[in-house]
Enzyme design. Structure first.
Site, PDB file in Angstrom:
ATOM      1  N   ARG A 124       7.932  -9.530  29.834  1.00 45.24           N
ATOM      2  CA  ARG A 124       7.776  -8.161  30.346  1.00 45.24           C
ATOM      3  C   ARG A 124       6.323  -7.834  30.656  1.00 45.24           C
ATOM      4  O   ARG A 124       6.020  -7.122  31.607  1.00 45.24           O
ATOM      5  CB  ARG A 124       8.317  -7.149  29.330  1.00 45.24           C
ATOM      6  CG  ARG A 124       9.824  -7.119  29.229  1.00 45.24           C
ATOM      7  CD  ARG A 124      10.299  -5.821  28.599  1.00 45.24           C
ATOM      8  NE  ARG A 124       9.664  -5.553  27.314  1.00 45.24           N
ATOM      9  CZ  ARG A 124      10.127  -5.968  26.150  1.00 45.24           C
ATOM     10  NH1 ARG A 124      11.231  -6.699  26.104  1.00 45.24           N
ATOM     11  NH2 ARG A 124       9.505  -5.667  25.024  1.00 45.24           N
ATOM     12  N   LYS A 130       9.046 -10.066  25.310  1.00 49.23           N
ATOM     13  CA  LYS A 130       7.894  -9.192  25.536  1.00 49.23           C
ATOM     14  C   LYS A 130       6.813  -9.912  26.333  1.00 49.23           C
ATOM     15  O   LYS A 130       6.124  -9.298  27.157  1.00 49.23           O
ATOM     16  CB  LYS A 130       7.334  -8.686  24.211  1.00 49.23           C
ATOM     17  CG  LYS A 130       6.296  -7.594  24.386  1.00 49.23           C
ATOM     18  CD  LYS A 130       6.295  -6.612  23.251  1.00 49.23           C
ATOM     19  CE  LYS A 130       5.442  -5.402  23.568  1.00 49.23           C
ATOM     20  NZ  LYS A 130       5.453  -4.399  22.487  1.00 49.23           N
ATOM     21  N   LYS A 145       0.826  -1.208   0.000  1.00 49.93           N
ATOM     22  CA  LYS A 145       0.000   0.000   0.000  1.00 49.93           C
ATOM     23  C   LYS A 145       0.862   1.260   0.000  1.00 49.93           C
ATOM     24  O   LYS A 145       0.596   2.219  -0.734  1.00 49.93           O
ATOM     25  CB  LYS A 145      -0.930  -0.012   1.221  1.00 49.93           C
ATOM     26  CG  LYS A 145      -2.039  -1.051   1.161  1.00 49.93           C
ATOM     27  CD  LYS A 145      -2.832  -1.054   2.448  1.00 49.93           C
ATOM     28  CE  LYS A 145      -3.959  -2.074   2.395  1.00 49.93           C
ATOM     29  NZ  LYS A 145      -4.947  -1.782   1.345  1.00 49.93           N
ATOM     30  N   GLU A 153       1.924  -2.660  13.207  1.00 50.89           N
ATOM     31  CA  GLU A 153       2.243  -1.344  13.745  1.00 50.89           C
ATOM     32  C   GLU A 153       2.930  -0.522  12.658  1.00 50.89           C
ATOM     33  O   GLU A 153       3.913  -0.967  12.064  1.00 50.89           O
ATOM     34  CB  GLU A 153       3.174  -1.445  14.956  1.00 50.89           C
ATOM     35  CG  GLU A 153       3.482  -0.076  15.544  1.00 50.89           C
ATOM     36  CD  GLU A 153       4.526  -0.100  16.639  1.00 50.89           C
ATOM     37  OE1 GLU A 153       4.228   0.328  17.766  1.00 50.89           O
ATOM     38  OE2 GLU A 153       5.654  -0.557  16.359  1.00 50.89           O
TER      39      GLU A 153
END
Length: 232
Positions: free
Chosen positions: A74, A71, A38, A158
């Site tokens: 965490r 992660k 895109k 993201e």
């Protein structure tokens, strides 16, 4: 030395888990490619049909298995499965778009998220409200459809939008924090904050020069109101 016997069933289960994890990551890779396509189309259109191309660089990355595991730790996710990971970790696939000017950041965000098959999940505008250390960027979690042989799948990606000056500062800041294992001396933290202010001033000055060079009124290059921010 005591040898540990491994059964064929244990080996098979491990292989199945490996294959499932690879399929899991591949879905995010496909979503990342959709976003890259895109943005590439927008960049080509600007190159051939507009006065200038606001997109300077595009980078993408897929979190490594080790990074995902870190992660999970965490965030304190107990007994994680793939569905829980999908819900809790939304930045497994990431695309960074570096733009010429601040106005371009908002313009490209609007162009990308206005597409019918793009769903905006969350937005964090660190340009309008920088982090305490001076970090600036526009972060968006979007979902795009990926069409597999088993059907359509919505994948979160993201996307970070920033200017050249913001990207340079963030890259330097990351290297410094990595060198000091996040324990950066206070005088360096202060210097980084000052550098962030200088980068913001540079962005403003370069945008003014661009307006003057191209004879474009300020109102045409001013960013639109910041997007709605959804806290997670």
């Amino acid at each position: 030395m005591t040898s540990l016997q491994v059964t064929d069933d244990a080996i098979q289960q491990t292989r199945e888990l490996r294959d499932e994890f690879q399929r899991f990551l591949r879905e995010y890779e496909f979503g990342m490619r959709e976003v890259e396509t895109k943005i590439s189309i927008l960049r080509d259109e600007f190159t051939h049909h507009h006065a200038y191309n606001p997109i300077e660089h595009v980078k993408s990355r897929l979190k490594t298995p080790d990074s995902i595991v870190e992660k999970i730790a965490r965030k304190g996710i107990a007994e994680p499965d793939f569905e829980r990971i999908r819900t809790e970790i939304t930045d497994i696939a990431g695309v960074r778009v570096t733009c010429s000017f601040v106005a371009d950041v908002y313009r490209l965000f609007d162009l990308l998220t206005a597409q019918d098959d793009v769903t905006v999940v969350t937005v964090k505008d660190y340009i309008a409200t920088p982090k305490a250390n001076g970090y600036k960027s526009l972060h968006a979690i979007i979902e795009v459809p990926v069409f597999l042989s088993t059907g359509a799948l919505s994948v979160p990606v993201e996307v970070q939008f920033r200017t050249i000056a913001m990207d340079f500062w963030a890259s330097l800041e990351h290297k410094i924090y990595y060198k000091f294992s996040n324990q950066v001396p206070s005088h360096l933290v202060e210097s980084l904050t000052d550098a962030a202010e200088a980068a913001a001033e540079l962005d403003s000055r370069m945008e003014r020069l661009h307006r003057e060079a191209h004879g474009v009124p300020q109102r045409q290059l001013a960013p639109p109101p910041p997007p709605h921010v959804v806290q997670v």
